[in-house]
Design a protein around this motif. Structure first.
Motif, PDB file in Angstrom:
ATOM      1  N   ASN A   1     -30.619   1.066  34.919  1.00 32.88           N
ATOM      2  CA  ASN A   1     -29.241   1.361  35.298  1.00 32.88           C
ATOM      3  C   ASN A   1     -29.097   2.130  36.598  1.00 32.88           C
ATOM      4  O   ASN A   1     -28.073   2.090  37.236  1.00 32.88           O
ATOM      5  N   GLY A   2     -30.119   2.860  37.007  1.00 39.60           N
ATOM      6  CA  GLY A   2     -30.049   3.659  38.229  1.00 39.60           C
ATOM      7  C   GLY A   2     -30.362   2.842  39.459  1.00 39.60           C
ATOM      8  O   GLY A   2     -30.280   1.618  39.464  1.00 39.60           O
TER       9      GLY A   2
ATOM     10  N   LEU B   1     -38.285  -1.521  27.776  1.00 36.28           N
ATOM     11  CA  LEU B   1     -38.229  -0.486  28.795  1.00 36.28           C
ATOM     12  C   LEU B   1     -36.794  -0.126  29.091  1.00 36.28           C
ATOM     13  O   LEU B   1     -35.930  -0.983  29.151  1.00 36.28           O
ATOM     14  N   THR B   2     -36.527   1.147  29.272  1.00 35.45           N
ATOM     15  CA  THR B   2     -35.241   1.651  29.752  1.00 35.45           C
ATOM     16  C   THR B   2     -35.568   2.666  30.824  1.00 35.45           C
ATOM     17  O   THR B   2     -36.402   3.531  30.608  1.00 35.45           O
ATOM     18  N   GLN B   3     -34.921   2.587  31.970  1.00 33.90           N
ATOM     19  CA  GLN B   3     -35.224   3.556  33.015  1.00 33.90           C
ATOM     20  C   GLN B   3     -34.053   4.437  33.407  1.00 33.90           C
ATOM     21  O   GLN B   3     -34.276   5.566  33.782  1.00 33.90           O
TER      22      GLN B   3
ATOM     23  N   ASN C   1     -37.528   5.298  39.506  1.00 35.76           N
ATOM     24  CA  ASN C   1     -38.567   5.162  38.491  1.00 35.76           C
ATOM     25  C   ASN C   1     -39.439   3.974  38.830  1.00 35.76           C
ATOM     26  O   ASN C   1     -39.034   3.074  39.554  1.00 35.76           O
ATOM     27  N   SER C   2     -40.619   3.954  38.305  1.00 39.11           N
ATOM     28  CA  SER C   2     -41.508   2.806  38.462  1.00 39.11           C
ATOM     29  C   SER C   2     -42.193   2.564  37.136  1.00 39.11           C
ATOM     30  O   SER C   2     -42.418   3.495  36.364  1.00 39.11           O
ATOM     31  N   PHE C   3     -42.544   1.349  36.833  1.00 40.48           N
ATOM     32  CA  PHE C   3     -43.170   1.019  35.559  1.00 40.48           C
ATOM     33  C   PHE C   3     -44.037  -0.200  35.763  1.00 40.48           C
ATOM     34  O   PHE C   3     -43.609  -1.169  36.362  1.00 40.48           O
ATOM     35  N   THR C   4     -45.254  -0.158  35.336  1.00 42.18           N
ATOM     36  CA  THR C   4     -46.144  -1.307  35.386  1.00 42.18           C
ATOM     37  C   THR C   4     -46.806  -1.441  34.031  1.00 42.18           C
ATOM     38  O   THR C   4     -47.337  -0.462  33.515  1.00 42.18           O
TER      39      THR C   4
ATOM     40  N   GLN D   1     -37.827   6.098  30.665  1.00 39.66           N
ATOM     41  CA  GLN D   1     -38.003   7.017  31.781  1.00 39.66           C
ATOM     42  C   GLN D   1     -36.619   7.296  32.339  1.00 39.66           C
ATOM     43  O   GLN D   1     -35.813   6.396  32.448  1.00 39.66           O
ATOM     44  N   PHE D   2     -36.322   8.494  32.719  1.00 43.25           N
ATOM     45  CA  PHE D   2     -34.965   8.808  33.135  1.00 43.25           C
ATOM     46  C   PHE D   2     -34.806   9.161  34.607  1.00 43.25           C
ATOM     47  O   PHE D   2     -33.721   9.087  35.131  1.00 43.25           O
TER      48      PHE D   2
END
Length: 158
Positions: free
Chosen positions: A71-72, A90-92, A97-100, A114-115
């Motif tokens: 959402n960001g 996943l929700t950020q 944020n980064s996600f792998t 992750q927020f």
């Protein structure tokens, strides 16, 4: 600019899932749908999803599933799954944020949230492995690698 890349097979699954969703209500806990779902509301979010499914014993197939919500702004999520029955959520919500995640094998699960300014690199190789990750706001970093079967990891950072 928001970018979303996934294969044609995933696009067909997403269109089929949308058709099912229009015909009947879908609950958040219902993860029986096959394919990819993604929601991106902010600016410059990127979501790359690749899923290579393999059949399981008896000729049956158990599909991989990935759901991404960002959402960001300036969030990135990369998910690669090889095997069958793998699941990633996943929700950020925040910014930058980064996600792998990369899962190889079968019946592996990654749940994450992750927020803001959090980064996670997750990898699982094997079967029936599980990672739950929660990182709140600010400079949280986590690297996780699990190899084998039946491994569990729970990480919470605030």
């Amino acid at each position: 600019m928001n970018k979303l890349n996934f294969t044609a097979a995933h696009l067909r699954a997403l269109v089929a899932a949308a058709a099912v969703a229009l015909a009947a209500p879908v609950f958040a806990a219902d993860i029986s749908l096959t394919g990819v779902a993604s929601v991106q509301n902010g600016l410059d979010n990127v979501s790359n999803v690749t899923s290579i499914e393999s059949g399981v014993a008896g000729g049956a197939e158990s599909s991989n599933y990935a759901s991404v919500i960002q959402n960001g702004n300036d969030n990135v999520a990369n998910i690669t799954q090889t095997g069958s029955g793998n699941h990633v959520e996943l929700t950020q919500n925040g910014d930058s944020n980064s996600f792998t995640a990369q899962q190889i094998g079968s019946e592996n699960t990654i749940l994450a949230q992750q927020f803001g300014n959090a980064m996670a690199t997750l990898y699982q190789n094997g079967s029936n492995n599980s990672i739950q990750l929660y990182q709140a706001a600010g400079q949280n970093v986590a690297y996780v690698s699990q190899t084998g079967s039946g491994n569990r990891a729970v990480i919470m950072q605030r």
